[in-house]
Motif scaffolding. Structure first.
Motif, short mmCIF file in Angstrom:
data_model
loop_
_atom_site.label_atom_id
_atom_site.label_comp_id
_atom_site.label_asym_id
_atom_site.label_seq_id
_atom_site.Cartn_x
_atom_site.Cartn_y
_atom_site.Cartn_z
N ASN A 125 16.52 87.51 -57.11
CA ASN A 125 14.81 86.84 -56.80
C ASN A 125 14.41 85.68 -57.56
OD1 ASN A 125 15.61 88.25 -53.75
ND2 ASN A 125 14.46 89.70 -54.29
N ARG A 126 14.54 86.81 -58.61
CA ARG A 126 13.78 85.94 -60.13
C ARG A 126 15.11 85.14 -61.42
NH1 ARG A 126 11.66 89.72 -58.03
NH2 ARG A 126 9.50 90.20 -57.79
N LEU A 127 15.81 84.85 -60.48
CA LEU A 127 16.56 84.21 -61.05
C LEU A 127 16.94 82.28 -60.65
CD1 LEU A 127 20.14 86.14 -61.76
CD2 LEU A 127 18.86 85.77 -63.46
N LEU A 128 16.82 81.76 -61.43
CA LEU A 128 16.81 80.23 -60.94
C LEU A 128 17.89 79.47 -61.76
CD1 LEU A 128 12.84 80.64 -61.89
CD2 LEU A 128 13.41 80.38 -59.82
N TYR A 129 18.04 78.20 -61.20
CA TYR A 129 19.32 78.16 -61.32
C TYR A 129 19.63 76.70 -61.21
CZ TYR A 129 20.90 77.13 -56.63
OH TYR A 129 20.26 77.03 -55.08
N MET A 136 21.05 78.84 -65.87
CA MET A 136 20.22 80.11 -65.28
C MET A 136 19.51 80.70 -65.20
SD MET A 136 21.97 82.75 -63.15
CE MET A 136 22.87 81.78 -61.47
N PHE A 137 17.98 80.94 -65.05
CA PHE A 137 16.86 81.45 -66.61
C PHE A 137 16.69 82.69 -65.44
CE2 PHE A 137 12.85 82.25 -67.56
CZ PHE A 137 12.95 82.35 -69.33
N GLY A 138 15.80 83.86 -65.84
CA GLY A 138 15.86 85.22 -65.35
C GLY A 138 14.33 85.43 -65.62
N TYR A 139 13.94 84.38 -65.12
CA TYR A 139 11.55 84.82 -65.89
C TYR A 139 11.34 86.25 -65.34
CZ TYR A 139 10.20 84.41 -60.26
OH TYR A 139 10.48 84.46 -59.10
N ILE A 140 10.33 86.02 -66.79
CA ILE A 140 9.87 88.06 -66.19
C ILE A 140 8.18 87.14 -66.72
CG2 ILE A 140 9.16 90.11 -67.25
CD1 ILE A 140 12.42 89.80 -68.30
N PRO A 141 7.61 88.06 -65.85
CA PRO A 141 5.98 88.14 -65.78
C PRO A 141 5.57 87.73 -66.42
CG PRO A 141 6.71 88.06 -63.37
CD PRO A 141 7.54 88.85 -64.25
N LYS A 142 4.34 87.15 -67.16
CA LYS A 142 3.98 87.73 -68.75
C LYS A 142 4.86 87.30 -69.67
CE LYS A 142 0.34 88.43 -68.85
NZ LYS A 142 -0.14 86.57 -68.68
N VAL A 143 5.87 86.56 -69.95
CA VAL A 143 6.66 86.53 -70.97
C VAL A 143 6.81 84.65 -70.61
CG1 VAL A 143 8.86 87.23 -72.43
CG2 VAL A 143 8.24 88.86 -70.81
N SER A 144 6.40 84.28 -70.93
CA SER A 144 5.88 82.47 -71.05
C SER A 144 6.85 82.33 -69.96
CB SER A 144 6.45 81.78 -72.59
OG SER A 144 5.58 81.99 -73.47
N CYS A 145 6.15 82.78 -69.14
CA CYS A 145 7.00 82.35 -67.09
C CYS A 145 6.65 80.95 -66.37
CB CYS A 145 6.29 83.98 -66.41
SG CYS A 145 6.90 83.50 -64.14
N LEU A 171 18.40 81.92 -56.44
CA LEU A 171 19.81 81.96 -57.21
C LEU A 171 20.26 82.86 -55.37
CD1 LEU A 171 22.25 82.16 -57.74
CD2 LEU A 171 21.94 84.56 -59.13
N SER A 172 18.76 83.98 -55.25
CA SER A 172 19.11 85.00 -54.40
C SER A 172 19.04 83.94 -52.90
CB SER A 172 17.67 86.26 -54.19
OG SER A 172 16.37 85.18 -54.44
N PHE A 173 18.97 82.45 -52.26
CA PHE A 173 18.93 82.09 -51.46
C PHE A 173 19.52 81.97 -51.22
CE2 PHE A 173 14.01 80.07 -52.44
CZ PHE A 173 13.05 81.40 -51.80
N LEU A 174 20.97 81.68 -51.84
CA LEU A 174 22.27 81.66 -51.91
C LEU A 174 23.29 82.68 -50.69
CD1 LEU A 174 23.05 79.95 -54.74
CD2 LEU A 174 22.12 78.93 -52.70
N ASP A 175 24.23 82.15 -50.47
CA ASP A 175 25.13 83.43 -49.85
C ASP A 175 25.85 83.91 -50.67
OD1 ASP A 175 27.42 81.78 -50.35
OD2 ASP A 175 27.74 81.22 -48.29
N ASP A 176 26.36 85.14 -50.58
CA ASP A 176 27.52 85.99 -51.65
C ASP A 176 28.13 85.54 -52.86
OD1 ASP A 176 25.83 88.27 -50.65
OD2 ASP A 176 27.56 89.36 -49.43
#
Length: 392
Positions: A125-129, A136-145, A171-176
């Motif tokens: 859910n938090r992987l943006l591509y 691809m970047f995995g964001y974590i809130p409060k880490v310069s998100c 990434l979670s919006f895509l199929d398997d």
């Protein structure tokens, strides 16, 4: 009377839904994406030969030094052969990446966890591509998100991405099949932060900003916190609940109340776009399930962010803003002054696996909390004796 009660309940549900949607939009509005030539997880990436002069230093403040507390004690050998060059920053950072990735692999193996290119959809859910750059970047809130989402938005715009295309996004919006393909080919990056500093930052930004956002967070979590930790709060809460939202007084949740709440509830909370601000970073990032290639440290972002963007060929489009050091570390001692040692210990226990996985020094934070009143070695052992923690 039944109809009136039913109507009140129905309207209450609608209002709660509106609150959740507003907060969700607030979080999602910070979205974005990012990549480059992939390397094997856990192995040293084969970047093009580069030394410190090749790195775009526009975002690196003058006279900045790499904080020693965020780098492991055994730094790699320098591989530069020209004595006229300054210390090889590339060798240092890549060597540190080897140490960080190996540490994660070791701890995850101890926990009987292995990475996969086919993790459950909700883990992504938090992987943006961004497909153009393969980043691809995995964001974590409060880490310069917010900064990273802005950077990734700039990359997406520069590469012609838009809401109607499939070349960038979550990434979670895509199929398997599409998710697996990108997890195998894209460069996967996350940044993490000193665990307790991150929690304090979350508290200050959400429960002490004195603005509308504080009211929303108090609506979502504050009422429960007050009900649980303040005596004789029923009348107060009933009165507040009867007021229009804009007229409600701030509850001013204390740091101790916030600590007690996350210690009591975090183990049973589902991860949402709100709870991910204070859930441990290994839970938010699924670091033992997703094969990340680069693990940056928030404390070194002024150096590591330009580095990873430059190595990914994104310097010209990323538009990394100036990195402003966090003020949180300056107030740690003050904020913990009234926190009983019992809760300090429980907080370290709560953050235990984040410290283990990401290599932060617990004693450094202990010194920041207690200052000149640093407790005895026996008490430190008691604080850090986390035997029995064997699973995520």
């Amino acid at each position: 009377m039944f109809q009136t009660a039913y109507l009140k309940g129905f309207l209450g549900c609608i209002f709660a839904g509106i609150i959740v949607m507003v907060l969700l939009i607030h979080e999602i509005s910070e979205e974005t994406s990012f990549r480059v030539k992939p390397w094997n997880h856990g192995e040293i990436p084969q970047f093009r030969p580069v030394n410190v002069h090749d790195i775009n230093t526009a975002a690196i403040p003058p006279n900045i030094s790499i904080p020693s507390r965020t780098f492991s004690s055994g730094l790699p050998e320098r591989h530069d052969t020209t004595e006229s060059h300054p210390p090889n920053l590339t060798s240092t950072i890549l060597g540190e990446q080897r140490i960080r990735l190996e540490r994660v692999q070791t701890v995850c193996k101890r926990l009987n966890r292995t990475v996969s290119y086919t993790p459950p959809r909700n883990f992504t859910n938090r992987l943006l591509y961004d497909d153009v750059s393969g980043f691809m970047f995995g964001y974590i809130p409060k880490v310069s998100c917010k900064i990273w989402k802005r950077v990734l938005a700039n990359i997406t715009i520069a590469h012609g991405g838009n809401s109607g295309s499939n070349v960038s996004g979550r990434l979670s919006f895509l199929d398997d099949t599409e998710r697996e393909e990108r997890l195998r080919t894209h460069r996967k990056v996350i940044f993490v932060r000193e665990p307790i500093s991150r929690l304090l930052s979350a508290y200050i930004s959400k429960f002490r900003n004195g603005q509308r956002l504080q009211r929303w967070w108090e609506r979502v979590y504050g009422m429960e916190i007050v009900s649980r930790y303040r005596q004789d709060s029923e009348q107060l809460l009933a009165h507040i609940d009867s007021l229009p939202f804009k007229d409600r007084p701030l509850l001013n949740i204390t740091f101790l109340e916030f600590i007690r709440f996350i210690l009591d509830y975090a183990g049973i909370l589902n991860m949402t776009y709100f709870s991910d601000h204070f859930l441990p970073q290994h839970v938010v990032s699924h670091v033992c399930d997703i094969p990340y290639d680069f693990i940056g440290h928030f404390e070194n972002m002024a150096i590591e962010a330009p580095f990873v963007l430059d190595m990914s060929g994104l310097t010209s489009v990323a538009k990394l803003p100036s990195i402003i050091p966090s003020e949180t570390d300056r107030v740690i001692s003050e904020e913990f002054a009234d926190i009983p040692v019992k809760y300090v210990r429980l907080l370290f226990r709560y953050c235990y696996l984040d410290y283990e996985l990401f290599g932060y020094n617990r004693t450094d934070m202990l010194r920041q909390i207690f200052g000149d009143n640093l407790i005895s070695l026996d008490d430190q052992y008691s604080l850090f004796n986390m035997t029995g923690l064997t699973s995520l």
